[in-house]
Scaffold this active site. Structure first.
Site, PDB file in Angstrom:
ATOM      1  N   ASP A 284       0.834  -1.203   0.000  1.00 49.02           N
ATOM      2  CA  ASP A 284       0.000   0.000   0.000  1.00 49.02           C
ATOM      3  C   ASP A 284       0.869   1.252   0.000  1.00 49.02           C
ATOM      4  O   ASP A 284       1.207   1.766   1.066  1.00 49.02           O
ATOM      5  CB  ASP A 284      -0.904  -0.013   1.233  1.00 49.02           C
ATOM      6  CG  ASP A 284      -1.843   1.193   1.307  1.00 49.02           C
ATOM      7  OD1 ASP A 284      -2.094   1.809   0.258  1.00 49.02           O
ATOM      8  OD2 ASP A 284      -2.310   1.490   2.421  1.00 49.02           O
ATOM      9  N   GLU A 317      -2.370  10.660  -0.716  1.00 56.27           N
ATOM     10  CA  GLU A 317      -3.580   9.834  -0.646  1.00 56.27           C
ATOM     11  C   GLU A 317      -3.870   9.438   0.787  1.00 56.27           C
ATOM     12  O   GLU A 317      -5.031   9.406   1.212  1.00 56.27           O
ATOM     13  CB  GLU A 317      -3.415   8.589  -1.520  1.00 56.27           C
ATOM     14  CG  GLU A 317      -4.679   7.740  -1.659  1.00 56.27           C
ATOM     15  CD  GLU A 317      -4.875   6.698  -0.552  1.00 56.27           C
ATOM     16  OE1 GLU A 317      -5.960   6.088  -0.491  1.00 56.27           O
ATOM     17  OE2 GLU A 317      -3.941   6.486   0.246  1.00 56.27           O
ATOM     18  N   HIS A 451      -0.980  -0.796   6.780  1.00 52.38           N
ATOM     19  CA  HIS A 451      -0.647   0.420   7.536  1.00 52.38           C
ATOM     20  C   HIS A 451       0.247   0.129   8.744  1.00 52.38           C
ATOM     21  O   HIS A 451       0.128   0.779   9.792  1.00 52.38           O
ATOM     22  CB  HIS A 451      -1.915   1.157   7.977  1.00 52.38           C
ATOM     23  CG  HIS A 451      -2.554   1.946   6.875  1.00 52.38           C
ATOM     24  ND1 HIS A 451      -3.587   2.835   7.087  1.00 52.38           N
ATOM     25  CD2 HIS A 451      -2.307   2.000   5.543  1.00 52.38           C
ATOM     26  CE1 HIS A 451      -3.944   3.393   5.941  1.00 52.38           C
ATOM     27  NE2 HIS A 451      -3.178   2.892   4.987  1.00 52.38           N
TER      28      HIS A 451
END
Length: 550
Positions: A284, A317, A451
């Site tokens: 990510d 983002e 994350h």
């Protein structure tokens, strides 16, 4: 593995190519410039992984992350620019400013347990962009729920007076920012949003505004426990202390486009370049970044195109879709004609999750009702991906077309969009595990390192990556040839000559994720070729009379 799409053989006529029969994506016989199978064969797992390793090395050398406003983000941008320049592109930085946030104090006592920064439970998470409590915090405030669980609007609160109380609402149906604003309007002093599936809720409100109330994500189980207590007429007090610091940083998007193809019918691909501060962000969204980067490199070696292809690497983002929103808003304000010339936008955010699913944004709402307006052409864009998967027997599922990634600003302005996703912190079901392998069940997610510092190069699933880059490259090539299924038959292209094609040396690494042998039809005799050309021209003239514009 099963074979790729079956495509009729091409026969060269001078500088162009005529396809006999139906080719591309939903169009009659048409000239095309790039063979989707050929591009797919050159966009390899090895090539993409080399970019991923470069991003990992950058994070390792820069404090372990590639977040905006950090040396790691700057170095990531420089790497993308260097690769694009070597491939013959002229990348352009688009500067803008974004706000980052750090949580200085956080403590919440709820249902008899306390979470704070010294003792994080991992399942009570302040949302990115949240406002703070006052210095004294909130002590002993009771909870309140709206008449409609999602609490998106004043109507969903139904006149409930939440003055001085802590609102508790469900995830879903609208953006977290809308929930925070609606709770504030009802009089609440804070907001707890419980997940609508197993697992923690790590959400973002987007850019902070003073009208928000302090907002925290909690688990579905904790939300249900609160509701059960309320149903039994038991009070549920909340203590909350939340202090934060916001900082404005300079950051940037990177934009690059092909030198050939009609500029009034641009196909656009995007992926966000930034990571969260907690880790290197290799899935990510290094995975999306590297996938479209290698697609750009190999597309440059494919010769002249029918439609221009534009690539974007978005900044910020992770703090609220700021870079992509800035790009679209800038076009709306300063060049609306160019915005209207984007035929469709393809978004790739996490395409190599370790316990992956293969999912496509559900523009036709066959599984999930869309909480946003779906622009015309989005269903056809989704079908470009699903047709690709169906042709090779690859299972796929829908993921909600909800604007929760960088396609949001595009669809908000009427631009068709779709994209691919291998899953994040949502639950992977046993049924999905039966389709895609891996494991599924309560509390099991496609990316357990989402994350976190664990989202490193070892977090990448090469099988998932191979499946997704096959779809990305093949669909990109098909749409570079023809977008008529998305926007109808276009008026004739500008007769002015295109810029010379960029043709760098092709990459030499082997294809690691083979999808089978090529199937072609035999070459056609000259008489059939002439007949095919006549039919093609007649069809184009007929469809041009029937349709015009996008």
């Amino acid at each position: 593995m099963t074979s790729r799409h079956r495509r009729p053989a091409a026969i060269g006529i001078g500088a162009g190519v005529l396809i006999a029969g139906v080719v591309g994506f939903g169009s009659p016989a048409t000239a095309f410039a790039v063979d989707p199978d050929d591009l797919e064969s050159r966009v390899t797992v090895a090539g993409v992984t080399a970019h991923l390793q470069a991003l990992q090395d950058i994070a390792d050398a820069n404090g372990g992350n590639r977040a905006i406003g950090t040396p790691g983000y700057e170095a990531s941008g420089e790497y993308v620019e260097q690769v694009l320049t070597a491939a013959g592109y002229t990348p352009v930085r688009q500067p803008f400013q974004a706000t980052t946030q750090s949580i200085d104090q956080f403590s919440i006592t709820l249902l008899g347990s306390t979470t704070d920064l010294a003792n994080p439970a991992g399942d009570r998470i302040p949302m990115e962009g949240t406002t703070a409590t006052d210095a004294a915090g909130i002590v002993g405030a009771s909870v309140v729920v709206p008449t409609t669980a999602t609490g998106c609007t004043a109507a969903e609160w139904g006149g409930v007076d939440a003055t001085g109380l802590v609102a508790v609402v469900s995830r879903g149906a609208c953006a977290f920012a809308d929930k925070s604003l609606a709770a504030a309007e009802a009089g609440a002093v804070a907001l707890l949003v419980y997940n609508n599936e197993d697992g923690p809720l790590n959400g973002t409100l987007g850019e902070q505004v003073p009208e928000f109330v302090p907002t925290v994500g909690i688990t579905q189980a904790e939300g249900q426990a609160i509701l059960a207590e309320l149903a039994a007429s038991n009070p549920v007090p909340v203590d909350l202390q939340l202090q934060e610091t916001t900082t404005t940083v300079d950051t940037f998007n990177i934009i690059a486009e092909t030198t050939t193809g009609r500029t009034d019918n641009t196909v656009m691909l995007g992926a966000h370049l930034d990571s969260v501060p907690e880790g290197p962000g290799i899935n990510d969204n290094g995975s999306g970044t590297a996938a479209i980067l290698e697609t750009a490199v190999q597309l440059a070696a494919s010769g002249p195109l029918n439609n221009q292809v534009r690539f974007a690497w978005w900044g910020a983002e992770e703090v609220g879709l700021v870079g992509s929103t800035y790009y679209v808003d800038d076009l709306v304000e300063n060049d609306p004609a160019e915005l209207d010339q984007i035929a469709t936008y393809l978004n790739f955010d996490m395409v190599a999750s370790p316990n992956y699913v293969i999912s496509v944004y559900d523009a036709n709402e066959s599984t999930y009702p869309a909480p946003v307006e779906v622009p015309a052409g989005s269903v056809a864009t989704e079908q470009a991906f699903t047709d690709y998967f169906d042709a090779s027997g690859q299972p796929w599922i829908d993921t909600a077309f909800d604007g929760r990634s960088d396609y949001d600003a595009f669809i908000a302005n009427g631009i068709a969009a779709s994209g691919l996703f291998t899953g994040a912190d949502d639950e992977k079901t046993p049924e999905q595990a039966a389709l895609f392998g891996g494991t599924g069940g309560p509390g099991i997610t496609p990316d357990p390192n989402y994350h976190t510092a664990g989202d490193d190069i070892s977090n990448i699933n090469p099988e998932a990556l191979g499946i997704m880059i096959g779809a990305i490259s093949s669909v990109t090539a098909s749409l570079a040839n023809d977008t008529s299924a998305i926007n109808g038959v276009l008026p004739p292209a500008d007769p002015s000559p295109s810029a010379p094609a960029v043709v760098p040396a092709a990459a030499a690494e082997p294809q690691l994720a083979a999808t089978g042998a090529e199937d072609v039809l035999p070459m056609l005799p000259l008489g059939m070729l002439v007949l095919g050309l006549g039919v093609t021209l007649a069809l184009v003239r007929k469809r041009t009379r029937e349709q015009s514009g996008r």
